[in-house]
Motif scaffolding. Structure first.
Motif, mmCIF file in Angstrom:
data_model
loop_
_atom_site.group_PDB
_atom_site.id
_atom_site.type_symbol
_atom_site.label_atom_id
_atom_site.label_comp_id
_atom_site.label_asym_id
_atom_site.label_seq_id
_atom_site.Cartn_x
_atom_site.Cartn_y
_atom_site.Cartn_z
ATOM 1 N N LEU A 8 -19.454 -60.553 111.331
ATOM 2 C CA LEU A 8 -20.335 -61.488 110.645
ATOM 3 C C LEU A 8 -21.740 -61.468 111.244
ATOM 4 O O LEU A 8 -22.723 -61.638 110.533
ATOM 5 N N ALA A 9 -21.833 -61.263 112.563
ATOM 6 C CA ALA A 9 -23.150 -61.206 113.194
ATOM 7 C C ALA A 9 -23.926 -59.984 112.699
ATOM 8 O O ALA A 9 -25.143 -60.031 112.548
ATOM 9 N N ALA A 10 -23.223 -58.877 112.434
ATOM 10 C CA ALA A 10 -23.878 -57.661 111.953
ATOM 11 C C ALA A 10 -24.217 -57.764 110.465
ATOM 12 O O ALA A 10 -25.234 -57.252 110.017
ATOM 13 N N ASP A 11 -23.363 -58.409 109.695
ATOM 14 C CA ASP A 11 -23.559 -58.543 108.248
ATOM 15 C C ASP A 11 -24.233 -59.883 107.967
ATOM 16 O O ASP A 11 -23.604 -60.930 108.061
ATOM 17 N N ARG A 12 -25.501 -59.863 107.618
ATOM 18 C CA ARG A 12 -26.264 -61.099 107.388
ATOM 19 C C ARG A 12 -26.490 -61.338 105.895
ATOM 20 O O ARG A 12 -27.482 -61.936 105.513
ATOM 21 N N THR A 13 -25.565 -60.881 105.037
ATOM 22 C CA THR A 13 -25.707 -61.125 103.603
ATOM 23 C C THR A 13 -25.377 -62.586 103.306
ATOM 24 O O THR A 13 -24.425 -63.135 103.844
ATOM 25 N N LEU A 14 -26.185 -63.191 102.461
ATOM 26 C CA LEU A 14 -26.042 -64.614 102.155
ATOM 27 C C LEU A 14 -26.240 -64.837 100.663
ATOM 28 O O LEU A 14 -27.193 -64.326 100.077
ATOM 29 N N LEU A 15 -25.333 -65.588 100.075
ATOM 30 C CA LEU A 15 -25.449 -65.976 98.670
ATOM 31 C C LEU A 15 -25.762 -67.466 98.617
ATOM 32 O O LEU A 15 -25.057 -68.276 99.214
ATOM 33 N N MET A 31 -34.194 -68.954 104.770
ATOM 34 C CA MET A 31 -33.105 -68.113 105.281
ATOM 35 C C MET A 31 -33.563 -66.663 105.473
ATOM 36 O O MET A 31 -33.112 -65.993 106.400
ATOM 37 N N GLN A 32 -34.438 -66.175 104.604
ATOM 38 C CA GLN A 32 -34.995 -64.834 104.793
ATOM 39 C C GLN A 32 -35.789 -64.757 106.090
ATOM 40 O O GLN A 32 -35.697 -63.773 106.818
ATOM 41 N N LYS A 33 -36.547 -65.801 106.400
ATOM 42 C CA LYS A 33 -37.314 -65.838 107.653
ATOM 43 C C LYS A 33 -36.399 -65.816 108.868
ATOM 44 O O LYS A 33 -36.806 -65.388 109.933
ATOM 45 N N ARG A 34 -35.163 -66.259 108.695
ATOM 46 C CA ARG A 34 -34.207 -66.295 109.796
ATOM 47 C C ARG A 34 -33.314 -65.050 109.823
ATOM 48 O O ARG A 34 -32.305 -65.032 110.514
ATOM 49 N N GLY A 35 -33.684 -64.040 109.050
ATOM 50 C CA GLY A 35 -33.007 -62.747 109.130
ATOM 51 C C GLY A 35 -31.851 -62.502 108.182
ATOM 52 O O GLY A 35 -31.118 -61.537 108.336
ATOM 53 N N PHE A 36 -31.688 -63.346 107.193
ATOM 54 C CA PHE A 36 -30.594 -63.146 106.235
ATOM 55 C C PHE A 36 -31.062 -62.304 105.058
ATOM 56 O O PHE A 36 -32.214 -62.376 104.643
ATOM 57 N N SER A 52 -18.234 -61.048 92.915
ATOM 58 C CA SER A 52 -17.420 -59.901 92.505
ATOM 59 C C SER A 52 -18.167 -58.576 92.693
ATOM 60 O O SER A 52 -17.555 -57.566 92.988
ATOM 61 N N GLU A 53 -19.495 -58.607 92.555
ATOM 62 C CA GLU A 53 -20.302 -57.398 92.728
ATOM 63 C C GLU A 53 -20.331 -56.946 94.183
ATOM 64 O O GLU A 53 -20.091 -55.784 94.491
ATOM 65 N N ALA A 54 -20.646 -57.860 95.083
ATOM 66 C CA ALA A 54 -20.714 -57.555 96.514
ATOM 67 C C ALA A 54 -20.512 -58.848 97.290
ATOM 68 O O ALA A 54 -21.459 -59.608 97.477
ATOM 69 N N PRO A 55 -19.275 -59.126 97.723
ATOM 70 C CA PRO A 55 -19.009 -60.385 98.418
ATOM 71 C C PRO A 55 -19.839 -60.504 99.704
ATOM 72 O O PRO A 55 -19.786 -59.625 100.555
ATOM 73 N N PRO A 56 -20.618 -61.585 99.842
ATOM 74 C CA PRO A 56 -21.465 -61.745 101.021
ATOM 75 C C PRO A 56 -20.678 -62.268 102.230
ATOM 76 O O PRO A 56 -19.566 -62.785 102.079
ATOM 77 N N ALA A 57 -21.276 -62.155 103.403
ATOM 78 C CA ALA A 57 -20.658 -62.676 104.615
ATOM 79 C C ALA A 57 -20.788 -64.194 104.682
ATOM 80 O O ALA A 57 -19.962 -64.874 105.277
ATOM 81 N N TYR A 58 -21.853 -64.712 104.071
ATOM 82 C CA TYR A 58 -22.129 -66.145 104.109
ATOM 83 C C TYR A 58 -22.485 -66.631 102.706
ATOM 84 O O TYR A 58 -23.025 -65.876 101.907
#
Length: 183
Positions: A8-15, A31-36, A52-58
């Motif tokens: 999760l620390a490596a994957d910073r994808t957020l929906l 959230m973009q400013k914080r690296g997501f 369904s397209e790309a499940p995010p980590a957060y």
């Protein structure tokens, strides 16, 4: 740190899923400013498509959306990606909904208005240690106002029915509804 935490620390994808466009845009920038790596949706359908397209980590999901319940997005995310961390935001909170959100896979349940720091603390809290309490929690007046608004909406904006259910005089309720929300 466990393997799941490392991933999760490596994957910073957020929906982010919210129908309040102003709040959504503000939270997206923060959230973009914080690296997501942020993707947004303003409907349940949009959130489900993104999952369904790309499940995010957060994920940060509003409970009430124009086309349905945000818990559907949380449940879909938990099915697609069991390690994902979701936080549910709402202005209409209650204990039963919070319990349901956690059972469906949410890691926390925050009341609006929540700022970016509250959201990050909830998303990144690890282990059994709960996140720090918010710096500026809602006042008792605000909690009361939110409850009245929730019941008012559930009664289809019928003042008389809302007043009856809240055991309140109709005119008193009308005065409360006419005022701005307390801070």
């Amino acid at each position: 740190m466990s393997t799941v935490d490392e991933l999760l620390a490596a994957d910073r994808t957020l929906l982010l899923v919210d129908d309040d466009k102003t709040f959504l845009t503000r939270l997206e920038r923060a959230m973009q400013k914080r690296g997501f790596d942020v993707r947004i949706a303003d409907t349940v359908a949009g959130g489900l498509a993104a999952v369904s397209e790309a499940p995010p980590a957060y994920a940060v999901v509003d409970l009430r959306l124009e086309d349905g319940n945000g818990l559907d997005v949380v449940a879909a995310l938990h099915q697609k990606r069991g390690d994902a961390r979701a936080v549910v935001l709402t202005g209409y909170g209650n204990i039963a909904t919070a319990v349901t959100a956690v059972k469906l896979g949410a890691v926390d349940y925050l009341s609006k208005p929540a700022d970016a720091e509250d959201v990050i603390n909830a998303l990144l809290a690890t282990g059994n240690k709960p996140p720090e309490p918010p710096e500026n929690p809602m006042s008792a007046d605000r909690v009361r106002w939110e409850h009245i608004q929730r019941v008012y909406e559930l009664c289809d904006r019928n003042v008389s029915e809302t007043a009856r259910r809240l055991n309140m005089h109709r005119r008193t309720l009308q005065r409360i509804l006419a005022k701005r929300a307390p801070k």
